[in-house]
Design a protein around this motif. Structure first.
Motif, PDB file in Angstrom:
ATOM      1  N   GLU A 155       0.846  -0.987   0.148  1.00 31.55           N
ATOM      2  CA  GLU A 155      -0.034   0.096  -0.037  1.00 31.55           C
ATOM      3  C   GLU A 155       0.866   1.287  -0.115  1.00 31.55           C
ATOM      4  N   ASP A 156       1.921   1.137   0.662  1.00 30.38           N
ATOM      5  CA  ASP A 156       2.791   2.340   0.660  1.00 30.38           C
ATOM      6  C   ASP A 156       3.860   2.515  -0.718  1.00 30.38           C
ATOM      7  N   SER A 190      12.183   0.548  -2.599  1.00 27.61           N
ATOM      8  CA  SER A 190      11.373   1.651  -2.105  1.00 27.61           C
ATOM      9  C   SER A 190      11.407   2.859  -3.058  1.00 27.61           C
TER      10      SER A 190
END
Length: 357
Positions: A155-156, A190
């Motif tokens: 979700e992030d 990320s």
């Protein structure tokens, strides 16, 4: 009698020479390993023909549609051996989207509508709506990854993905399974920081990746060991890992979560007892490692199978087909109550209604 002795001697010399050549020219350095228990197609995995009703789509367009992802544009996307990624709709209409120049495997869309691709040769890549291709990461600690395989997106925005092996490439993956020298990894990337982190290593062919409900945990397939690991990302167990399910009768490939209550596990090849029986025989396996991958790949046969697991790793669904109509299933994805199957061998995507209890 002398003639027979000469022939026998000559045959022995030739055989010895061939074995010696194969041993010293092998592509692998096998190690002793211990296979898990295998009950075969019994109990929860009892043989059936429920997969036989699957219908084929975009047939003949390309070979090896490994994975299928649906975009917000309503199109379905899949990638082939030749590097092409096509998109198609429910009517079967299709068009080429891009060619990565590598081998696209796992596919997933991020929130921005970019198609994130685990490309076994190019690494983890992002393909924008305008078809611009960007390499997100292809190396870890200065060393190029060998076999980026599957992914899922949290979700992030964190991208969880697998690097199947650090020793062999996609076209020679069978060597890794015979060699049994685990170097597979579970990693995350990320987009916010550009950092790549290794979370698990020494996996025996790391493969499918799927995040659980609310991203509480992530699952990673260990194909060569016929089991699935779980890494907890939140809660009291954060940072801990356990085995989600083991002793599978077939080797697992891609994983997916339907967003509710089921993990779909593709099982492209039944385990081969004769080969596992050589787990302690490194000499014979080294000889096998001299054979071309095309010959070794035939060991897995041509069987169709996938299963559905609940949130605790229990078997809910078991669909099989021994006819070969749609075999070597490498991915199962659920969209709108329908399952879309990929295969590294077939020349089509397959679909069928998602089973319900």
């Amino acid at each position: 009698m002398k003639t027979l002795l000469k022939i026998s001697f000559f045959a022995t010399v030739v055989f010895t020479a061939v074995v010696a050549y194969a041993y010293y020219n092998s592509n692998i350095e096998p190690k002793v390993w211990q296979p898990s228990a295998n009950k075969g197609l019994t109990g929860d995995f009892a043989q059936n023909n429920k997969l036989a009703i699957a219908e084929r789509m975009v047939e003949g367009v390309g070979v090896g549609p490994e994975d299928v992802a649906k975009g917000n544009d309503g199109w379905f996307y899949t990638g082939f051996h030749d590097g092409r990624i096509i998109r198609f709709n429910e009517t079967g209409r299709h068009e080429e989207f891009v060619n990565t120049g590598g081998r696209p495997l796992g596919l997933q869309f991020d929130k921005q509508g970019n198609l994130i691709v685990a490309d076994s040769y190019k690494g983890l890549i992002s393909i924008a709506k305008d078809k611009t291709i960007t390499v997100l990461v292809d190396s870890v600690d200065g060393k190029k990854m060998t076999f980026v395989d599957d992914l899922d997106i949290a979700e992030d925005g964190t991208i969880w993905f697998s690097d199947a092996t650090m020793r062999h490439y996609q076209e020679t993956y069978i060597y890794d399974l015979i060699e049994a020298r685990p170097t597979g990894r579970l990693l995350s990337y990320s987009p916010a920081t550009g950092e790549t982190t290794v979370h698990m290593n020494k996996l025996f062919f790391a493969n499918g990746v799927a995040l659980g409900p609310n991203d509480e945990f992530v699952l990673i397939n260990e194909t060569g060991a016929s089991q699935i690991h779980r890494l907890w990302l939140k809660g009291e167990k954060q940072g801990m890992r356990d085995v989600f399910i083991s002793g599978l009768p077939a080797m697992p490939d891609n994983l997916s979560f339907n967003g509710s209550d089921t993990f779909w596990v593709a099982l492209p090849a039944l385990r081969v007892p004769d080969l596992e029986g050589l787990s302690g025989d490194t000499f014979t396996r080294r000889i096998l490692g001299a054979l071309p991958p095309s010959i070794l790949n035939a060991l897995g046969g041509s069987y169709g199978m996938f299963i559905g697991l609940d949130l605790d790793g229990n078997v809910k669904y078991n669909l099989q087909d021994s006819s070969g109509k749609y075999a070597v299933v490498t991915s199962v994805n659920e969209y709108g109550g329908k399952l879309y199957l990929g295969s590294i061998k077939m020349d089509a995507v397959a679909t069928l209604a998602a089973p319900r209890e």
